[in-house]
Design an enzyme around this catalytic site. Sequence first.
Site, PDB file in Angstrom:
ATOM      1  N   GLU A 150      16.784 -10.603 -51.884  1.00  0.00           N
ATOM      2  CA  GLU A 150      15.955  -9.255 -52.388  1.00  0.00           C
ATOM      3  C   GLU A 150      15.401  -9.409 -53.924  1.00  0.00           C
ATOM      4  O   GLU A 150      15.808  -8.421 -54.686  1.00  0.00           O
ATOM      5  CB  GLU A 150      16.581  -7.895 -51.984  1.00  0.00           C
ATOM      6  N   GLU A 308      18.037  -8.807 -42.519  1.00  0.00           N
ATOM      7  CA  GLU A 308      19.204  -7.896 -42.606  1.00  0.00           C
ATOM      8  C   GLU A 308      18.455  -6.388 -41.868  1.00  0.00           C
ATOM      9  O   GLU A 308      17.500  -5.963 -42.293  1.00  0.00           O
ATOM     10  CB  GLU A 308      19.385  -7.309 -44.014  1.00  0.00           C
TER      11      GLU A 308
HETATM   12  C1  GAL Z   1      20.191  -5.171 -49.065  1.00  0.00           C
HETATM   13  C2  GAL Z   1      20.919  -6.174 -50.000  1.00  0.00           C
HETATM   14  C3  GAL Z   1      22.464  -6.249 -49.160  1.00  0.00           C
HETATM   15  C4  GAL Z   1      23.063  -4.935 -49.159  1.00  0.00           C
HETATM   16  C5  GAL Z   1      22.319  -4.053 -48.217  1.00  0.00           C
HETATM   17  C6  GAL Z   1      22.843  -2.796 -48.018  1.00  0.00           C
HETATM   18  O1  GAL Z   1      19.393  -4.241 -49.973  1.00  0.00           O
HETATM   19  O2  GAL Z   1      20.031  -7.353 -49.468  1.00  0.00           O
HETATM   20  O3  GAL Z   1      22.921  -7.078 -50.104  1.00  0.00           O
HETATM   21  O4  GAL Z   1      23.227  -4.518 -50.414  1.00  0.00           O
HETATM   22  O5  GAL Z   1      21.071  -3.929 -48.947  1.00  0.00           O
HETATM   23  O6  GAL Z   1      22.017  -1.973 -47.213  1.00  0.00           O
END
Ligand code: GAL
Length: 663
Positions: A150, A308
């Site tokens: 990110e 994710e």
């Molecule tokens: C994303 C990030 C992850 C974790 C996640 C939590 O933004 O890539 O590492 O922090 O959020 O929601």
Amino acid sequence: MRSWPTRSLALGGDYNPEQWPEHVWAQDGQLMREAGVTFATVGVFSWSLLEPEPGRFDTGWLDRVLDLLQGNDIAVDLATATASPPPWMYHQDGDLLPERADGTRLWPGGRQHYCPSNPTYRERAVQLVEHLATRYHDHPAVAMWHVGNEYACHNTPCFCDRCGVRFRAWLERRYGDVAAMNEAWGTAFWSQRYTSFDQVLPPRTAPTAVNPTQALDFRRFSSDNVLELFVAERDVLHRLSPGVPVTTNFMTLNHFRHLDYFTWGPAQDVVSTDHYLVAAEPDQEAELAFSGDLTRGIAGGEPWMLMEHSTSAVNWQPVNQAKAPGQLLRNSLAHVAHGADTLGFFQWRAAKAGAEKFHSAFVPHAGTDTRLWREVVQLGQVCERLAEVVGSTVQAEVALLWDYAAGWACDQDSHPSSLLRYGDDAHAIHRQLLLGGIAVDVVHPGADLSGYKLVVVPTLYSCDDAVASSLRATAERGASVLVTFFSGIVDPNLHVRLGGYPGAFRDLLGVCTEEFAPLLPDQEVRLDGGGTATVWTEHLHLRGAQAVASYLDGPLPGVPAVTRNEVGAGAAWYLATRLDGDGLEALVGQLVAEAGVSPAAAAPPGVELVRRATTDRSYLFAINHTGGPVAVQVSGHDLVADTAVDGELTLAPGAVAVVREQR
Ligand code: GAL
């Protein structure tokens, strides 16, 4: 581009075994098999373990993790681990830290505490990647490289002096000489004329509004500057680990717009993104669908990876709501409907310590005798059955134009109304289409529009002349075009297009506006066809177009609010205000009917319908967003319920189906 190379619709996510004792790892492997996990992203935040001291690497633990995953037939998306520098780096280079516009330094203690221009970070990151690629390029588990994480999430834009130096070099490349920059920035205003690039600073907190073009250029520079970090790592990987695809996870959420992903997309071997539901969104699941359509636009229409999302609650909103029963499956398959061939989650095991310990995971704190785990296992089974969907592409007859730079410019201060935020109208119109069962491609304004029957242009504040020509050609060949207010106002340097608004689209729309008349926060105006409007009105004159609806009251009674202009074989509509929900639904209905756009199947309003197809197969995704059961007219085999569908599918509230259609 290649999509993710696993046998089914890939299911998995971030796996952080370094946060757990090794005896837990064996159980992880066994549970991953039970859940149907086929991939794991490993090592994203492990730099301080992989390189405990500058130049001393310790990869023994990672060897064991990769072997364990290999033994369980789980493909690895191996992170380059450069997302968060180890504590020693700040002590080696005190200039490491990023700076906000007001000069606040962002200290170590969280993550991503590096300035994107910092040479120590840049060198050390490349060295680490060289080490990892040399060691693991031929490890059989490694199926993909995951660069950083990110990018820009916390540290961009950085306003420090080093970024200032790189900004000046970027400006010199863009403008060639300082006179051209002065012209573009309009520096005759407020005594801002520069005599040398050396005098230019990042647009830091100033006594009042900073130069808008300087601010926009700084956004453009910041996106390009961070892209260099990705490209440097990617090039090492392409050299040392040829054939293994490289990606970095984007953030195509509505509330994240630090990078121009349309410039980042072509640099990826596979486009991947993260998506989280945000409670502050007016309609969270419509925003999810928008994000999918945008990610697909960035991926040039190809399938993409959802790297994710969350099985249930996150930890970073004011109130972190758990997902309702069935929502995990519905949200996951909504991403697939919009083009994802991978379902990744953050993260495998809910953490015991650290800032994200209350974030959901596959394995919750309470263990596997939980509703969440049972839903995870169910999702894994559905993913197995959806294997055949992988590689199919979304079919859409509507395009909606999205532009990061126009958004940055639109949301600047000193504009007619701070109530107007880029994205609000785009999301509202997209949502109406979605709930009408209409699929939408969200694409860059420079995209090829020749295949679309309807093109929506929401709040495209800045654009070049080519966009206006492309839209005119689109209408002339028979499509309908809808432009909404505060579009085509300025050129890419943010100079007003003179002669009446909306400058770039005045001729296309057959209107000319002499003055804006924005509304106060609680002000509403009535329209002659019924319904109300908010936020915006403008003193518009017809110049060939016809009025479809006009104001009954407010600052401009009798003035047209919605217009339609016949252009060649098609039409160009202008929406000069923000309609209430019913008004927007009616307008979108008219446009869809005029353009001959049809939903993917017959179903009542409130059912999201998307068709993914290959040359010889097609799949209808149907999601019921209404409060009651609905009937969808389709025949085939529902891969979710694993049942035949003969003519009519009944969907319970909140339910989702994926029907392999009979042809
Ligand atoms: C994303 C990030 C992850 C974790 C996640 C939590 O933004 O890539 O590492 O922090 O959020 O929601």
